[in-house]
Design a protein around this motif. Structure first.
Motif, PDB file in Angstrom:
ATOM      1  N   ALA A   1       0.832  -1.201   0.000  1.00 26.06           N
ATOM      2  CA  ALA A   1       0.000   0.000   0.000  1.00 26.06           C
ATOM      3  C   ALA A   1       0.864   1.247   0.000  1.00 26.06           C
ATOM      4  N   THR A   2       0.517   2.189  -0.865  1.00 33.93           N
ATOM      5  CA  THR A   2       1.148   3.501  -0.886  1.00 33.93           C
ATOM      6  C   THR A   2       0.120   4.503  -1.403  1.00 33.93           C
ATOM      7  N   THR A   3       0.502   5.734  -1.645  1.00 36.80           N
ATOM      8  CA  THR A   3      -0.496   6.750  -1.964  1.00 36.80           C
ATOM      9  C   THR A   3      -0.837   6.764  -3.453  1.00 36.80           C
ATOM     10  N   GLU A   4      -1.959   7.406  -3.756  1.00 33.18           N
ATOM     11  CA  GLU A   4      -2.410   7.502  -5.145  1.00 33.18           C
ATOM     12  C   GLU A   4      -1.437   8.297  -6.006  1.00 33.18           C
ATOM     13  N   GLN A   5      -0.659   9.180  -5.398  1.00 37.58           N
ATOM     14  CA  GLN A   5       0.363   9.913  -6.141  1.00 37.58           C
ATOM     15  C   GLN A   5       1.336   8.939  -6.805  1.00 37.58           C
TER      16      GLN A   5
ATOM     17  N   ASP B   1      -3.696  10.672  -0.143  1.00 40.26           N
ATOM     18  CA  ASP B   1      -2.879  11.292   0.901  1.00 40.26           C
ATOM     19  C   ASP B   1      -3.525  12.555   1.462  1.00 40.26           C
ATOM     20  N   GLY B   2      -4.689  12.943   0.905  1.00 38.27           N
ATOM     21  CA  GLY B   2      -5.422  14.091   1.428  1.00 38.27           C
ATOM     22  C   GLY B   2      -5.142  15.405   0.731  1.00 38.27           C
ATOM     23  N   LEU B   3      -4.238  15.377  -0.283  1.00 39.72           N
ATOM     24  CA  LEU B   3      -3.897  16.600  -1.017  1.00 39.72           C
ATOM     25  C   LEU B   3      -4.475  16.548  -2.424  1.00 39.72           C
TER      26      LEU B   3
ATOM     27  N   GLY C   1      -4.123  10.975   5.740  1.00 38.14           N
ATOM     28  CA  GLY C   1      -3.649   9.745   5.114  1.00 38.14           C
ATOM     29  C   GLY C   1      -3.834   8.511   5.965  1.00 38.14           C
ATOM     30  N   ALA C   2      -3.592   8.652   7.277  1.00 39.30           N
ATOM     31  CA  ALA C   2      -3.722   7.487   8.162  1.00 39.30           C
ATOM     32  C   ALA C   2      -5.141   6.938   8.159  1.00 39.30           C
ATOM     33  N   LYS C   3      -6.124   7.839   8.153  1.00 37.12           N
ATOM     34  CA  LYS C   3      -7.526   7.389   8.116  1.00 37.12           C
ATOM     35  C   LYS C   3      -7.828   6.670   6.804  1.00 37.12           C
TER      36      LYS C   3
END
Length: 424
Positions: A41-45, A71-73, A92-94
């Motif tokens: 798992a990692t961010t959509e970026q 990641d919320g951005l 991001g944690a949520k």
């Protein structure tokens, strides 16, 4: 590792940076068993970058499934400074927790390290099994200048250590035995590396898992054809990794040193436009003295017989790869763990020299570059460095061979129903 019965599903969590994604992928491949399943798992970026680089056309990369969370951005946000860390902490944690809740994971593996609050950069630090350090040699996130957000993130990681069973490290016992032993009373420190592609360790590529990497930029494989035309140990390989940006002064100083010495070079420069702004480098490329690429297959480059030395930023992945390939280094660190990695490469492992900016104006000088390249290729200690590099290369291979120290560590520990901290 022996796990009998039901399938064990392991969640790997990594920041969306090149130096975290590929070691996690290699870790999963190293542990691959019929009853072990992995999700990274990692961010959509990272998904956007991987798609652009054509390195992950599907969200599956044997033996790993890929999962992505916001990641919320906003998508077009530059994610500069501390903005990404702040958003990961707050949002991001949520979002990651939704992935955790969606499946029944037996184990979570995440990246980890620890900070301190040290003010005086000139103060000496005496740590077990290491040469006498200065505070400036310590990872930059430990220093007040790194800012509170990065420091708080590290403090959160430290707090998580009380809940983990093991700390896995991308190293091998023979390389850092005293250092590993010195920390054994804190938590079980388990070296399971080096986490590199199996072909670097002498494995038959036809009998190993696919050699795909999670590259965030398109890799230029044509440079390998150019290397095939070069003489043995004649090419200086230069790369500062995936995050650091070159300054025009750095490029000009290194290029001028290459011109003065007549060395051939293979150079990774991001962004590549900087190379085009430096006339002397542009001329040298046009004349055939060297090749400039924006990203390349570093493991294959370092293992090529034409490479004589590696001018490196000393990121830990590059450190492991140069150890495994037996290539001497010119260490030119910048931040995070790189200054300490440079001390290890030069003063502990004994396979390189340190290149420094000028003490007066802070710029990299041509004479300093020339001094360092000469030292590792033809200087009085060059042969000792090459000999030591060959010894470490063999030790790395032995560690992951059947019965080796890292292979035994992998087989002796049960990952099921555990939390693990990952130290890169």
């Amino acid at each position: 590792m022996v796990i009998v019965g039901q399938e064990t599903h392991v969640l790997l969590v990594a920041l969306p940076v090149q130096g975290h994604l590929n070691p996690m992928l290699k870790f999963a491949k190293l542990l691959s068993r019929p009853n072990l399943r992995f999700t990274l798992a990692t961010t959509e970026q990272a998904r956007d970058l991987l798609s652009a680089a054509n390195t992950a056309d599907e969200e599956h990369l044997s033996p790993v499934d890929l999962a992505f969370f916001p990641d919320g951005l906003p998508k077009d946000h530059p994610r500069a400074d501390d903005s990404l860390l702040v958003s990961l902490r707050n949002v991001g944690a949520k979002n990651l927790s939704k992935i955790v809740e969606s499946k029944r994971f037996s184990c979570i593996v995440t990246t980890n390290t620890f900070p301190e609050d040290l003010e005086d950069l000139n103060q000496t630090v005496d740590l077990p099994a290491l040469p006498l350090l200065e505070v400036r040699d310590l990872p930059s996130f430990m220093l007040p200048s790194s800012g509170s957000n990065f420091n708080n993130l590290m403090l959160d990681f430290v707090d998580c250590l009380k809940n983990v069973k093991w700390v896995l490290v991308n190293s091998f016992y023979e390389l850092e035995s005293e250092i590993i032993d010195s920390m054994s009373d804190l938590k079980p420190i388990i070296p399971i590396g080096s986490l590199v592609s199996p072909f670097l360790l002498g494995a038959d590529e036809d009998k190993t898992l696919d050699e795909k990497n999670l590259d965030l930029w398109r890799s230029d494989g044509d440079c390998m054809k150019w290397l095939d035309t070069q003489a043995r140990s004649s090419v200086v390989y230069i790369s500062f990794g995936s995050l650091l940006k070159w300054s025009e002064n750095q490029v000009k100083s290194i290029a001028t040193a290459m011109r003065n010495r007549g060395d051939s070079f293979l150079w990774v420069i991001r962004p590549k436009e900087i190379a085009q702004n430096v006339d002397i480098l542009h001329e040298m490329v046009q004349e055939g003295q060297g090749v400039v690429i924006e990203w390349g297959p570093q493991e294959r480059i370092l293992s090529h017989v034409a490479i004589s030395c590696f001018v490196t930023h000393c990121g830990w992945n590059s450190t492991m790869e140069t150890v495994v390939t037996g290539v001497p280094v010119v260490a030119y660190p910048s931040w995070i763990d790189q200054p300490l990695d440079a001390r290890l490469l030069v003063d502990v492992f004994g396979i390189g020299v340190r290149m420094r900016n000028d003490a007066v104006d802070g710029e990299l000088k041509v004479a300093e570059v020339e001094r360092c390249i000469e030292a590792v290729t033809e200087g009085l200690s060059a042969e000792d460095m090459r000999r030591r590099a060959r010894e470490l290369k063999q030790a790395a291979r032995s560690a992951l061979a059947p019965g080796g120290s890292s292979a035994q560590n992998l087989d002796a520990n049960d990952l099921s129903n555990s939390s693990i901290a990952w130290n890169t």
